[in-house]
Design a protein around this motif. Structure first.
Motif, mmCIF file in Angstrom:
data_model
loop_
_atom_site.group_PDB
_atom_site.id
_atom_site.type_symbol
_atom_site.label_atom_id
_atom_site.label_comp_id
_atom_site.label_asym_id
_atom_site.label_seq_id
_atom_site.Cartn_x
_atom_site.Cartn_y
_atom_site.Cartn_z
ATOM 1 N N ALA A 225 0.869 -1.189 0.000
ATOM 2 C CA ALA A 225 0.000 0.000 0.000
ATOM 3 C C ALA A 225 0.898 1.229 0.000
ATOM 4 C CB ALA A 225 -0.919 0.008 1.214
ATOM 5 N N SER A 226 0.922 1.925 -1.123
ATOM 6 C CA SER A 226 1.753 3.129 -1.255
ATOM 7 C C SER A 226 1.126 4.286 -0.478
ATOM 8 C CB SER A 226 1.843 3.510 -2.733
ATOM 9 O OG SER A 226 2.670 2.611 -3.425
ATOM 10 N N MET A 227 1.898 5.372 -0.379
ATOM 11 C CA MET A 227 1.383 6.561 0.307
ATOM 12 C C MET A 227 0.087 7.019 -0.361
ATOM 13 S SD MET A 227 4.875 8.698 1.074
ATOM 14 C CE MET A 227 5.835 8.206 -0.356
ATOM 15 N N GLY A 228 -0.941 7.146 0.437
ATOM 16 C CA GLY A 228 -2.255 7.499 -0.098
ATOM 17 C C GLY A 228 -3.189 6.293 -0.141
ATOM 18 N N ASP A 229 -2.608 5.065 -0.121
ATOM 19 C CA ASP A 229 -3.436 3.840 -0.187
ATOM 20 C C ASP A 229 -3.489 3.116 1.163
ATOM 21 O OD1 ASP A 229 -3.777 4.137 -2.918
ATOM 22 O OD2 ASP A 229 -2.035 2.897 -3.420
ATOM 23 N N GLU A 230 -2.942 3.729 2.211
ATOM 24 C CA GLU A 230 -2.744 3.016 3.475
ATOM 25 C C GLU A 230 -4.033 2.448 4.056
ATOM 26 O OE1 GLU A 230 -1.490 6.033 2.824
ATOM 27 O OE2 GLU A 230 0.615 6.136 3.460
ATOM 28 N N ASP A 231 -5.172 3.119 3.813
ATOM 29 C CA ASP A 231 -6.421 2.624 4.411
ATOM 30 C C ASP A 231 -6.865 1.293 3.790
ATOM 31 O OD1 ASP A 231 -6.915 3.886 2.040
ATOM 32 O OD2 ASP A 231 -8.761 4.883 2.673
ATOM 33 N N GLU A 232 -6.238 0.902 2.681
ATOM 34 C CA GLU A 232 -6.594 -0.386 2.049
ATOM 35 C C GLU A 232 -5.690 -1.514 2.526
ATOM 36 O OE1 GLU A 232 -6.448 -0.159 -2.216
ATOM 37 O OE2 GLU A 232 -7.634 1.669 -2.268
ATOM 38 N N LEU A 233 -4.721 -1.192 3.407
ATOM 39 C CA LEU A 233 -3.677 -2.179 3.703
ATOM 40 C C LEU A 233 -4.214 -3.508 4.217
ATOM 41 C CD1 LEU A 233 -0.728 -2.975 3.774
ATOM 42 C CD2 LEU A 233 -0.569 -2.009 6.070
ATOM 43 N N SER A 234 -5.168 -3.485 5.166
ATOM 44 C CA SER A 234 -5.587 -4.765 5.742
ATOM 45 C C SER A 234 -6.228 -5.660 4.682
ATOM 46 C CB SER A 234 -6.501 -4.573 6.952
ATOM 47 O OG SER A 234 -7.583 -3.787 6.578
ATOM 48 N N LYS A 235 -6.980 -5.084 3.756
ATOM 49 C CA LYS A 235 -7.565 -5.892 2.681
ATOM 50 C C LYS A 235 -6.453 -6.391 1.748
ATOM 51 C CE LYS A 235 -10.878 -5.751 -1.163
ATOM 52 N NZ LYS A 235 -10.026 -6.484 -2.030
ATOM 53 N N ARG A 236 -5.515 -5.494 1.471
ATOM 54 C CA ARG A 236 -4.442 -5.873 0.550
ATOM 55 C C ARG A 236 -3.603 -7.026 1.107
ATOM 56 N NH1 ARG A 236 -2.199 -1.243 -3.314
ATOM 57 N NH2 ARG A 236 -4.136 -0.168 -3.738
ATOM 58 N N ILE A 237 -3.433 -7.070 2.430
ATOM 59 C CA ILE A 237 -2.610 -8.146 3.004
ATOM 60 C C ILE A 237 -3.172 -9.502 2.594
ATOM 61 C CG2 ILE A 237 -1.988 -9.260 5.212
ATOM 62 C CD1 ILE A 237 -1.370 -6.420 6.256
ATOM 63 N N SER A 238 -4.499 -9.639 2.536
ATOM 64 C CA SER A 238 -5.030 -10.930 2.072
ATOM 65 C C SER A 238 -5.013 -11.024 0.543
ATOM 66 C CB SER A 238 -6.422 -11.213 2.648
ATOM 67 O OG SER A 238 -7.313 -10.221 2.227
ATOM 68 N N ASP A 239 -5.270 -9.931 -0.152
ATOM 69 C CA ASP A 239 -5.253 -9.971 -1.628
ATOM 70 C C ASP A 239 -3.859 -10.278 -2.192
ATOM 71 O OD1 ASP A 239 -7.946 -9.358 -1.753
ATOM 72 O OD2 ASP A 239 -7.627 -7.211 -1.993
#
Ligand code: CP
Ligand code: NVA
Length: 307
Positions: A225-239
């Protein structure tokens, strides 16, 4: 006429080669204690809208070691935050400073600054590209692999600004680049078209990291999750499951594979702790080389108006 460095498509192959050669030379001279004060009396402005450790300090120290001065401005401290138009700010700054490095979100803002400035404008990272990073990274590949020709470079991770600049570099230099991103996080098609890569057989894409890293000479990763995308991090960890650069993935690559990361790294996410802490790791060389490469860029843009 002034030149800007907004994306690596601003450079021709010859420009890349000149920058690599000069940055390596400047590094050798610095190591011997020789300081080339070629930018005495010159000023670099830095306008940063996003956080930075390496890029900011590398630009500031590069400028100081070349005899010039940096002025760092957080966007919040300027009248830009009170809606002064970019074109006015750009025209005013052109009357004070000799070069401007900008880090911001929307790439069109650095384009707007470049259009309205009479000084060179350097992209120090936008949501779309991170050109100076990849210049210093290829310098690191040259140092550790003796060159970039016929080296298989694998990208494992998000289809972000850093891989976009790798794609730009691959399209100009003919790099053998294999990009693996999870489904839904692929490189933006618009960027691909802009990079002029249609029909380029040296750039391949997959959703399978194991395919990309097979026999790779270089594996590159970056945060999920790049700067600006941090709020998506928990979903991205599984994706992003299966996309961690760890010893298991590395076992499919060349035995002397170079693992690279622009940093900052998130241990246990895109990269395993033991890979990051490997005693032969080049991440710290990558970080150092940013200063030498920034010197080469500043020198050529400020003194010559070319690369
Ligand atoms: N690699 C890089 O650009 O780091 P910073 O965000 O610390 O500048
Ligand atoms: N892709 C990362 C790079 C940081 C240097 C980001 O944009 O946050």
């Amino acid at each position: 006429m002034k030149k800007d460095l907004l994306s690596l498509l601003d450079l021709e192959k010859n420009d890349f080669e000149k920058l690599f050669k000069r940055a390596i030379q400047l590094k050798e001279r610095y190591t011997k204690g020789i300081f080339d004060k070629v930018l005495t009396g010159k000023t670099l402005g830095l306008i940063f809208d996003k956080k930075s450790t390496r890029t900011r300090v590398a630009f500031e120290t590069a400028m100081i070691q070349l005899g010039g001065h940096p002025i760092y401005m957080s966007t919040q401290d300027t009248q830009i935050s009170r809606n002064e138009p970019a074109k006015d700010t750009a025209r005013v700054l052109s009357r004070y400073i000799d070069c401007l490095a900008m880090r911001t979100f929307d790439h069109s803002l650095v384009e707007e600054f470049a259009q309205s400035s009479t000084i060179p404008v350097i992209n120090a990272l936008t949501d779309s590209f991170h050109p100076c990073q990849i210049l210093s990274d290829i310098m690191t590949v040259i140092e550790h692999k003796g060159g970039y020709k016929n080296k298989k470079i694998a990208w494992v991770g998000d289809g972000n600004n850093v891989v976009n600049s790798w794609i730009n570099a691959a399209s100009v230099l003919g790099l053998d680049l294999f990009v693996a991103c999870p489904e839904g996080f692929e490189v933006n098609l618009q960027t691909i078209e802009d990079a002029g890569i249609e029909g380029k057989i040296n750039i391949k894409f997959t959703n399978d990291p194991r395919e990309a890293v097979k026999d790779a000479d270089v594996i590159y990763t970056d945060v999920w999750a790049s700067m600006g995308d941090e709020d998506e991090l928990s979903k991205r960890i599984s994706d992003f499951e299966g996309f961690q650069v760890n010893k298991q993935l590395l076992s499919r690559a060349s035995s002397d594979v170079l693992v690279m990361h622009c940093l900052p790294a998130h241990r246990g996410e895109e990269i395993a702790e033991d890979v990051l802490e490997d005693s032969n790791a080049v991440f710290w060389d990558q970080a150092e080389n940013k200063r030498h490469m920034h010197k080469a860029i500043l020198e050529s843009l400020i003194l010559d108006g070319r690369y």
